[in-house]
Design a protein around this motif. Structure first.
Motif, PDB file in Angstrom:
ATOM      1  N   PRO A 143      12.851  -3.192  34.907  1.00  0.00           N
ATOM      2  CA  PRO A 143      11.626  -2.389  34.873  1.00  0.00           C
ATOM      3  C   PRO A 143      11.760  -1.060  35.613  1.00  0.00           C
ATOM      4  O   PRO A 143      11.127  -0.082  35.231  1.00  0.00           O
ATOM      5  CB  PRO A 143      10.596  -3.300  35.556  1.00  0.00           C
ATOM      6  N   VAL A 144      12.590  -1.015  36.653  1.00  0.00           N
ATOM      7  CA  VAL A 144      12.755   0.249  37.374  1.00  0.00           C
ATOM      8  C   VAL A 144      13.430   1.285  36.467  1.00  0.00           C
ATOM      9  O   VAL A 144      13.024   2.446  36.407  1.00  0.00           O
ATOM     10  CB  VAL A 144      13.577   0.048  38.675  1.00  0.00           C
ATOM     11  N   ASP A 145      14.434   0.848  35.698  1.00  0.00           N
ATOM     12  CA  ASP A 145      15.068   1.762  34.741  1.00  0.00           C
ATOM     13  C   ASP A 145      14.046   2.238  33.718  1.00  0.00           C
ATOM     14  O   ASP A 145      14.004   3.407  33.347  1.00  0.00           O
ATOM     15  CB  ASP A 145      16.210   1.053  34.009  1.00  0.00           C
ATOM     16  N   PHE A 146      13.250   1.279  33.250  1.00  0.00           N
ATOM     17  CA  PHE A 146      12.212   1.588  32.273  1.00  0.00           C
ATOM     18  C   PHE A 146      11.260   2.635  32.844  1.00  0.00           C
ATOM     19  O   PHE A 146      10.938   3.624  32.201  1.00  0.00           O
ATOM     20  CB  PHE A 146      11.461   0.294  31.931  1.00  0.00           C
ATOM     21  N   ALA A 147      10.826   2.420  34.102  1.00  0.00           N
ATOM     22  CA  ALA A 147       9.874   3.323  34.740  1.00  0.00           C
ATOM     23  C   ALA A 147      10.451   4.736  34.825  1.00  0.00           C
ATOM     24  O   ALA A 147       9.775   5.713  34.508  1.00  0.00           O
ATOM     25  CB  ALA A 147       9.514   2.812  36.136  1.00  0.00           C
ATOM     26  N   TYR A 148      11.730   4.839  35.217  1.00  0.00           N
ATOM     27  CA  TYR A 148      12.343   6.164  35.297  1.00  0.00           C
ATOM     28  C   TYR A 148      12.518   6.784  33.921  1.00  0.00           C
ATOM     29  O   TYR A 148      12.468   7.994  33.765  1.00  0.00           O
ATOM     30  CB  TYR A 148      13.676   6.104  36.047  1.00  0.00           C
ATOM     31  N   ALA A 149      12.723   5.945  32.897  1.00  0.00           N
ATOM     32  CA  ALA A 149      12.862   6.481  31.545  1.00  0.00           C
ATOM     33  C   ALA A 149      11.535   7.055  31.060  1.00  0.00           C
ATOM     34  O   ALA A 149      11.496   8.034  30.328  1.00  0.00           O
ATOM     35  CB  ALA A 149      13.353   5.389  30.594  1.00  0.00           C
ATOM     36  N   VAL A 150      10.423   6.435  31.490  1.00  0.00           N
ATOM     37  CA  VAL A 150       9.105   6.952  31.110  1.00  0.00           C
ATOM     38  C   VAL A 150       8.885   8.307  31.788  1.00  0.00           C
ATOM     39  O   VAL A 150       8.593   9.300  31.144  1.00  0.00           O
ATOM     40  CB  VAL A 150       7.987   5.969  31.501  1.00  0.00           C
ATOM     41  N   HIS A 151       9.042   8.337  33.096  1.00  0.00           N
ATOM     42  CA  HIS A 151       8.910   9.587  33.840  1.00  0.00           C
ATOM     43  C   HIS A 151       9.416   9.348  35.256  1.00  0.00           C
ATOM     44  O   HIS A 151       9.201   8.279  35.810  1.00  0.00           O
ATOM     45  CB  HIS A 151       7.451  10.044  33.884  1.00  0.00           C
ATOM     46  N   SER A 152      10.037  10.361  35.851  1.00  0.00           N
ATOM     47  CA  SER A 152      10.600  10.108  37.175  1.00  0.00           C
ATOM     48  C   SER A 152       9.497   9.827  38.192  1.00  0.00           C
ATOM     49  O   SER A 152       9.715   9.066  39.138  1.00  0.00           O
ATOM     50  CB  SER A 152      11.484  11.261  37.627  1.00  0.00           C
ATOM     51  N   SER A 153       8.296  10.389  37.983  1.00  0.00           N
ATOM     52  CA  SER A 153       7.226  10.101  38.945  1.00  0.00           C
ATOM     53  C   SER A 153       6.773   8.647  38.828  1.00  0.00           C
ATOM     54  O   SER A 153       6.352   8.041  39.807  1.00  0.00           O
ATOM     55  CB  SER A 153       6.039  11.041  38.715  1.00  0.00           C
ATOM     56  N   VAL A 154       6.851   8.092  37.630  1.00  0.00           N
ATOM     57  CA  VAL A 154       6.520   6.672  37.453  1.00  0.00           C
ATOM     58  C   VAL A 154       7.572   5.826  38.169  1.00  0.00           C
ATOM     59  O   VAL A 154       7.261   4.862  38.864  1.00  0.00           O
ATOM     60  CB  VAL A 154       6.455   6.292  35.958  1.00  0.00           C
ATOM     61  N   GLY A 155       8.833   6.220  38.023  1.00  0.00           N
ATOM     62  CA  GLY A 155       9.899   5.484  38.682  1.00  0.00           C
ATOM     63  C   GLY A 155       9.761   5.525  40.195  1.00  0.00           C
ATOM     64  O   GLY A 155       9.837   4.499  40.862  1.00  0.00           O
ATOM     65  N   ASP A 156       9.497   6.745  40.718  1.00  0.00           N
ATOM     66  CA  ASP A 156       9.430   6.902  42.176  1.00  0.00           C
ATOM     67  C   ASP A 156       8.335   6.044  42.804  1.00  0.00           C
ATOM     68  O   ASP A 156       8.435   5.658  43.960  1.00  0.00           O
ATOM     69  CB  ASP A 156       9.166   8.378  42.532  1.00  0.00           C
ATOM     70  N   THR A 157       7.267   5.782  42.058  1.00  0.00           N
ATOM     71  CA  THR A 157       6.112   5.107  42.662  1.00  0.00           C
ATOM     72  C   THR A 157       5.902   3.692  42.128  1.00  0.00           C
ATOM     73  O   THR A 157       4.852   3.109  42.327  1.00  0.00           O
ATOM     74  CB  THR A 157       4.821   5.916  42.396  1.00  0.00           C
ATOM     75  N   CYS A 158       6.899   3.132  41.419  1.00  0.00           N
ATOM     76  CA  CYS A 158       6.635   1.820  40.830  1.00  0.00           C
ATOM     77  C   CYS A 158       6.698   0.713  41.877  1.00  0.00           C
ATOM     78  O   CYS A 158       7.568   0.683  42.739  1.00  0.00           O
ATOM     79  CB  CYS A 158       7.539   1.543  39.626  1.00  0.00           C
TER      80      CYS A 158
ATOM     81  N   GLU B 102       4.748  -2.959  31.248  1.00  0.00           N
ATOM     82  CA  GLU B 102       3.736  -2.121  31.879  1.00  0.00           C
ATOM     83  C   GLU B 102       4.134  -1.932  33.337  1.00  0.00           C
ATOM     84  O   GLU B 102       4.353  -2.900  34.058  1.00  0.00           O
ATOM     85  CB  GLU B 102       2.366  -2.809  31.784  1.00  0.00           C
ATOM     86  N   ILE B 103       4.257  -0.688  33.752  1.00  0.00           N
ATOM     87  CA  ILE B 103       4.693  -0.412  35.117  1.00  0.00           C
ATOM     88  C   ILE B 103       3.478  -0.226  36.015  1.00  0.00           C
ATOM     89  O   ILE B 103       2.569   0.528  35.698  1.00  0.00           O
ATOM     90  CB  ILE B 103       5.575   0.861  35.163  1.00  0.00           C
ATOM     91  N   LEU B 104       3.445  -0.947  37.134  1.00  0.00           N
ATOM     92  CA  LEU B 104       2.374  -0.793  38.110  1.00  0.00           C
ATOM     93  C   LEU B 104       2.864   0.185  39.179  1.00  0.00           C
ATOM     94  O   LEU B 104       3.985   0.063  39.661  1.00  0.00           O
ATOM     95  CB  LEU B 104       2.046  -2.149  38.743  1.00  0.00           C
ATOM     96  N   THR B 105       2.024   1.160  39.526  1.00  0.00           N
ATOM     97  CA  THR B 105       2.469   2.172  40.480  1.00  0.00           C
ATOM     98  C   THR B 105       1.528   2.242  41.674  1.00  0.00           C
ATOM     99  O   THR B 105       0.385   1.792  41.605  1.00  0.00           O
ATOM    100  CB  THR B 105       2.520   3.572  39.833  1.00  0.00           C
ATOM    101  N   SER B 106       2.032   2.799  42.755  1.00  0.00           N
ATOM    102  CA  SER B 106       1.212   3.043  43.939  1.00  0.00           C
ATOM    103  C   SER B 106       1.709   4.319  44.579  1.00  0.00           C
ATOM    104  O   SER B 106       2.911   4.532  44.708  1.00  0.00           O
ATOM    105  CB  SER B 106       1.339   1.881  44.919  1.00  0.00           C
ATOM    106  N   LYS B 107       0.755   5.168  44.978  1.00  0.00           N
ATOM    107  CA  LYS B 107       1.165   6.445  45.566  1.00  0.00           C
ATOM    108  C   LYS B 107       1.929   6.242  46.863  1.00  0.00           C
ATOM    109  O   LYS B 107       2.711   7.078  47.276  1.00  0.00           O
ATOM    110  CB  LYS B 107      -0.066   7.313  45.816  1.00  0.00           C
ATOM    111  N   ALA B 108       1.681   5.085  47.526  1.00  0.00           N
ATOM    112  CA  ALA B 108       2.336   4.835  48.812  1.00  0.00           C
ATOM    113  C   ALA B 108       3.795   4.423  48.633  1.00  0.00           C
ATOM    114  O   ALA B 108       4.554   4.381  49.587  1.00  0.00           O
ATOM    115  CB  ALA B 108       1.580   3.745  49.576  1.00  0.00           C
TER     116      ALA B 108
END
Ligand code: MN
Length: 714
Positions: A403-418, A441-447
């Protein structure tokens, strides 16, 4: 509709060893299972699988494929199970039907054009056996042939669109020109009825005008070849309405402006003859500019080879001429199906698997044909995995992606905060390996921020680079903060003046470009605080340091310093970067701790009574007085316990219950010793702090199954 005996006869005609009994049983099985279900045409539903099987006989496929064709909708549309099919028709048929059922379940929801190519790859990757794909295409072909029976125009259009986007290109990909053309023509007629009808009318008109045009041109070209001593077979045809329309669209041209309503083909013996023939054509006829393409020297990705050129040919007509060898022609027109036919009736002694090798070349030009020979699976996309976003977009990733690879493939900001992922609706760990067709589905948090942990399981370059970039930047920032604090405390402890100005003077000593460089080097442990102190105060160094080392036991020294100045708080330092917890003693918030500056790794945190510390007793400059920051309690820490547990039923369950009830998680459990009466167990438990762990220890001690609990370093 094909009758039972007709179907069996056709199969027997090209494959005398076909399993007649199984074919008959499959026919009856499909008929019974689909029962009274009806097609939109009003025909009984089972006519559809029978027609699909009929199409498959045209490719002279083996009986397993024909049977799977008959059964292809039974699992999806009736109460039939795969196990039932396996017990009645064997493993091979069951696998084919299973593959087809899986394909039927995935659907491309996205309207995004770019997704089509990924979706085709997904289908290829999921059809592990080439026969699954052939049956799927036959299925689609029959559905297209009966498309006009569907009532709803939107539904017809959707299916036609999907056929153009996905299935026609797939057919082309595996070299099935005939199926590709038929799929395209039906879809074209559905989606652009007016354009289709007018092109067909125009073609009819031309044909009526001069019915001898094509034969005459063929004759002239044959004569041209013969006069030049080239052995050739010339054929000619009108292009299909869809390909004419495509050309009109692409060139923004009218029907009359197209040079290649008619295409002629010159087949010759070898490549040298291809270029000879080309020379003859170009010297005799006027070339149409920009129509020349040499796919012999540069084949198309699907392996297609031919020379294309446009000329004002015989009868003063603009025509397209394709020049190729007989062999290229065979592969180009008949593709995979031709190869299957070729295999029938031949013994499997290796040499006759040539078709598989050729197929491989057509499909992928892969590097290792031997591997492919071992099974007939479609392996070209086994190194990739395709997953859906919640919106239905497809993301293609390398195999073993997470999922982390997936998140970065969607967008690097999604990857950084997943922080987590739902795979097919269920929360799964970030290290989960994704499978074809998973919805992610990637769950993200600004923290959240990228974790060094992720680096251990991500596979895409994008994810790796992003994590490393983050770690590099932040690690340096943290090393700078740490290094500055180390220096300030050291100087203060030694009652020496510390100023950044004095640091500037010693930059060259440490090959540093800036003060931050020095801080970072100290924080990272590449340079010790004492080195810096010695550089700034050369006279101060030796005597004092040696005195300290000689006379003060290390632990006492640390304690003394702790009183003198506030310890360095590790809050704000991200564990895993500038600071990491030592694996030997598993310090917990609440433990007295001490830091050891480790070369290149920043600070390792140990409990003050950790035996490992002995190792550093003669290197006082590495010791760092540190304390827990306020945020430490919000993090999860690992505590290690040794437990003696009664060897009796339910004891382990009781142990895990007690820990779960205390709100902690067992992250690792290891039985180190086993006797008749007891297990000796090492437990790693994720806890908030020392108090949390001691609470758990008292809870465990009160259990009758547990005779001994202690914290341990081992
Ligand atoms: Mn079907």
């Amino acid at each position: 509709m094909l009758r039972q005996y007709e179907l069996v006869d056709i199969v027997k005609s090209y494959d005398p060893e076909a399993d007649e009994d199984a074919l008959n049983r499959a026919y009856v099985f499909a008929m019974k299972k689909h029962g009274a279900q009806l097609r939109a045409s009003g025909d009984p539903y089972y006519s559809h699988p029978v027609e699909v099987a009929g199409i498959l006989t045209k490719f002279k496929l083996d009986s397993a494929s024909i049977i799977a064709g008959l059964l292809h909708d039974t699992v999806e549309d009736t109460d039939t199970t795969i196990d039932e099919i396996r017990s009645l028709f064997g493993d091979q048929v069951a696998q084919l039907v299973d593959g087809l059922t899986k394909l039927a379940m995935i659907e491309l929801k996205s309207k995004n054009d770019k997704q089509a190519e990924n979706f085709r790859k997904l289908l290829l990757a999921m059809s592990e056996d080439i026969r699954v794909l052939l049956i799927k295409l036959a299925d689609r072909l029959h559905n297209m042939r009966t498309l006009h029976f569907l009532q709803k125009p939107e539904k017809r259009a959707r299916i036609a669109r999907e056929t153009l986007d996905i299935y026609a290109p797939l057919a082309e990909r595996i070299g099935m020109q005939e199926i590709k053309s038929e799929l395209e023509e039906i879809a074209f007629a559905e989606l652009h009825k007016e354009a289709h009808d007018s092109i067909v009318a125009r073609l009819n008109f031309l044909r009526e005008q001069d019915s001898n045009l094509v034969p005459n041109i063929i004759k002239q070209l044959e004569k041209d070849m013969e006069e030049n001593g080239i052995h050739a077979v010339v054929s000619g045809r009108e292009k299909t309405p869809y390909s004419i329309w495509r050309k009109m669209q692409m060139k923004n041209a009218s029907f009359e402006q197209l040079s290649d309503i008619m295409a002629f083909r010159i087949c010759v013996d070898d490549i040298a003859a291809c270029y000879q023939a080309l020379g003859v054509v170009h010297s005799k006829y006027h070339m149409v500019p920009r129509r020349f393409k040499d796919y012999i020297s540069t084949p198309k990705p699907n392996g297609y080879q031919s020379i294309h050129t446009g000329v004002i040919g015989p009868e003063n007509t603009r025509i397209e001429i394709q020049i190729r060898t007989f062999e290229m022609h065979e592969v180009g027109e008949k593709g995979v199906a031709a190869h299957w036919a070729y295999k029938q009736g031949q013994r499997a002694d290796g040499k006759h698997y040539r078709w598989i090798r050729e197929l491989l070349e057509i499909l992928e030009q892969a590097s290792n044909p031997e591997e492919f020979l071992e099974n007939t699976k479609l392996e070209m996309y086994n190194d990739q995995v395709f997953c859906f976003t919640p919106k239905g977009d497809l993301i293609g990733l390398p195999a073993h992606s997470t999922p982390v690879d997936f998140a970065y493939a969607v967008h690097s900001s999604v990857g950084d905060t997943c922080v987590g992922a739902k795979i097919n609706g269920e929360i799964r760990p970030l290290r989960t390996v994704l499978k074809n067709g998973d919805q992610v589905e990637i769950l993200t948090s600004k923290a959240q921020h990228p974790s060094t942990e992720w680096e251990r399981f991500v596979v895409t370059g994008k994810a790796k680079a992003a994590i490393r970039r983050y770690v590099r930047t932040y690690k340096r920032d943290q090393f700078i903060v740490l290094g500055k604090e180390i220096l300030e405390k050291l100087f203060k402890g030694e009652s020496l003046e510390f100023s950044e100005k004095s640091l500037v003077n010693v930059l060259p000593t440490f090959e540093a470009d800036s003060i931050d460089d020095i801080y970072a080097k100290v924080g990272e442990g590449l340079v010790s605080g004492w080195d810096v102190l010695k550089a700034i105060y050369p006279a101060y160094k030796q005597s004092k340091i040696e005195k300290v080392v000689d006379k003060v036991p290390v632990l006492k020294k640390v304690m003394r310093k702790a009183k003198k100045s506030e310890p360095l708080k590790i809050k704000g330092l991200i564990p895993g970067m500038a600071v990491h917890f030592a694996g030997c003693c598993h310090p917990l918030p609440g433990d007295r701790i001490v830091g050891i500056v480790t070369t290149g790794k920043g600070v390792a945190v140990h409990t003050i009574d950790c035996p490992t510390l002995e190792r550093y007793s003669d290197e006082p400059e590495r010791w760092l007085d540190i304390a827990w920051g306020e945020e430490a309690e919000n993090e999860v820490h690992t505590g290690r316990l040794k437990v003696m547990l009664a060897n009796e039923p339910g004891a382990l369950a009781e142990l895990s219950n007690l820990i779960a009830r205390a709100g902690a998680n067992i992250s690792n459990l290891n039985i180190v010793n086993r006797t008749v009466g007891y297990f000796e167990i090492l437990l790693d438990i994720d806890v908030k702090d020392l108090k949390h762990l001691t609470d758990i220890m008292s809870a465990l001690k009160s259990a009758k199954e547990i005779s001994y609990v202690s914290r341990t370093n081992k």
